[in-house]
Design a protein around this motif. Structure first.
Motif, PDB file in Angstrom:
ATOM      1  N   GLY A  13       0.816  -1.209   0.000  1.00 22.00           N
ATOM      2  CA  GLY A  13       0.000   0.000   0.000  1.00 22.00           C
ATOM      3  C   GLY A  13       0.845   1.253   0.000  1.00 22.00           C
ATOM      4  N   HIS A  16       2.302   1.674  -3.410  1.00 16.70           N
ATOM      5  CA  HIS A  16       1.275   2.166  -4.324  1.00 16.70           C
ATOM      6  C   HIS A  16       1.072   3.671  -4.127  1.00 16.70           C
ATOM      7  CE1 HIS A  16      -3.034   1.589  -6.071  1.00 16.70           C
ATOM      8  NE2 HIS A  16      -2.367   2.542  -6.671  1.00 16.70           N
ATOM      9  N   ASN A  28       3.186  -7.061  -2.760  1.00 14.02           N
ATOM     10  CA  ASN A  28       1.891  -7.679  -2.493  1.00 14.02           C
ATOM     11  C   ASN A  28       2.005  -9.200  -2.562  1.00 14.02           C
ATOM     12  OD1 ASN A  28      -0.909  -7.687  -1.968  1.00 14.02           O
ATOM     13  ND2 ASN A  28      -1.382  -7.755  -4.144  1.00 14.02           N
ATOM     14  N   ALA A  49      -7.353  -6.934  -2.535  1.00 15.80           N
ATOM     15  CA  ALA A  49      -7.610  -5.484  -2.444  1.00 15.80           C
ATOM     16  C   ALA A  49      -6.489  -4.693  -3.117  1.00 15.80           C
ATOM     17  CB  ALA A  49      -7.770  -5.061  -0.988  1.00 15.80           C
ATOM     18  N   HIS A  50      -5.250  -5.109  -2.904  1.00 17.89           N
ATOM     19  CA  HIS A  50      -4.136  -4.418  -3.568  1.00 17.89           C
ATOM     20  C   HIS A  50      -4.167  -4.618  -5.081  1.00 17.89           C
ATOM     21  CE1 HIS A  50      -1.991  -2.709  -0.274  1.00 17.89           C
ATOM     22  NE2 HIS A  50      -1.901  -3.861   0.357  1.00 17.89           N
ATOM     23  N   SER A  53      -6.826  -2.394  -6.401  1.00 21.76           N
ATOM     24  CA  SER A  53      -6.411  -0.991  -6.323  1.00 21.76           C
ATOM     25  C   SER A  53      -5.466  -0.638  -7.473  1.00 21.76           C
ATOM     26  CB  SER A  53      -5.742  -0.733  -4.969  1.00 21.76           C
ATOM     27  OG  SER A  53      -5.485   0.622  -4.783  1.00 21.76           O
ATOM     28  N   CYS A 162      -5.612   0.980   0.949  1.00 22.65           N
ATOM     29  CA  CYS A 162      -6.181   1.312  -0.355  1.00 22.65           C
ATOM     30  C   CYS A 162      -6.684   2.740  -0.257  1.00 22.65           C
ATOM     31  CB  CYS A 162      -7.314   0.359  -0.718  1.00 22.65           C
ATOM     32  SG  CYS A 162      -6.733  -1.302  -1.072  1.00 22.65           S
ATOM     33  N   TYR A 163      -6.128   3.603  -1.070  1.00 19.25           N
ATOM     34  CA  TYR A 163      -6.387   5.033  -0.990  1.00 19.25           C
ATOM     35  C   TYR A 163      -7.507   5.450  -1.928  1.00 19.25           C
ATOM     36  CZ  TYR A 163      -5.398  10.063  -1.081  1.00 19.25           C
ATOM     37  OH  TYR A 163      -5.492  11.421  -0.985  1.00 19.25           O
TER      38      TYR A 163
END
Length: 191
Positions: A13, A16, A28, A49-50, A53, A162-163
């Protein structure tokens, strides 16, 4: 080992967020392997989730819809947040009518039914953007009222990092949808 696994899940994260996408992918995979070795309960979910994203960042909305679609069918994980992210991906793929129907179903249940948990703000931020994506002028004020107290915050799903961006960016889009150009400019400047 558990603390190390937690830190391993943060590294992708952070990479990223820094725009190091190749590092984020590599990290990841490493985090997933560490998590699997110690049977970490979030190893698979954080990994997906990554991946989602990064796929969103690259405009691969088909992957987003497929990856989260499987998890939603299973009813596991951050269901409300995943549903909002998936709906935005499906809309980007041109599936306007089914997305609009599912968005309406969420709104019929009421925003107060979005669970007040660690994912609440990120979920509402995604739904606010979806409202703007759908150009739903009738609901824009409702989302703006819910999000406005958090204008100074950012949407972050914290475990996998996750942004979702600044809340004020969604508020800018919602204000513009309501023909309030000055407010939209102010929110956009804050974003």
């Amino acid at each position: 080992a558990c603390l190390g696994a937690r830190l391993e899940h943060l590294a992708p994260g952070l990479a990223h967020l820094e725009g190091r996408f190749a590092d984020a992918e590599r990290l990841n995979g490493e985090a997933r392997r560490v998590g699997q070795r110690i049977d970490h309960p979030y190893a698979a979910g954080v990994y997906v989730a990554h991946r989602v994203s990064l796929a969103r960042e690259r405009g691969d909305f088909d992957y987003v819809a497929r990856a989260f679609g499987r998890a939603l069918e299973a009813g596991t994980g951050a269901v409300d947040w995943m549903r909002a992210v998936t709906l935005r991906a499906e809309l980007a793929l041109g599936r306007t009518d089914p997305v609009r129907r599912r968005f309406e179903a969420i709104l019929e249940a009421g925003l107060e039914h979005v669970p007040r948990n660690i994912r609440w703000l990120s979920t509402l931020l995604e739904l606010g953007h979806l409202c703007a994506d759908l150009r739903d002028r009738e609901r824009a004020a409702e989302f703006e009222a819910v999000l406005a107290p958090y204008a100074h915050l950012h949407g972050v799903l914290p475990v996998p990092i996750c942004y979702g961006g600044p809340v004020s960016a969604a508020l800018a889009r919602l204000a513009a949808l309501q023909d309030r150009a000055a407010d939209a400019r102010d929110f956009h400047a804050a974003a």
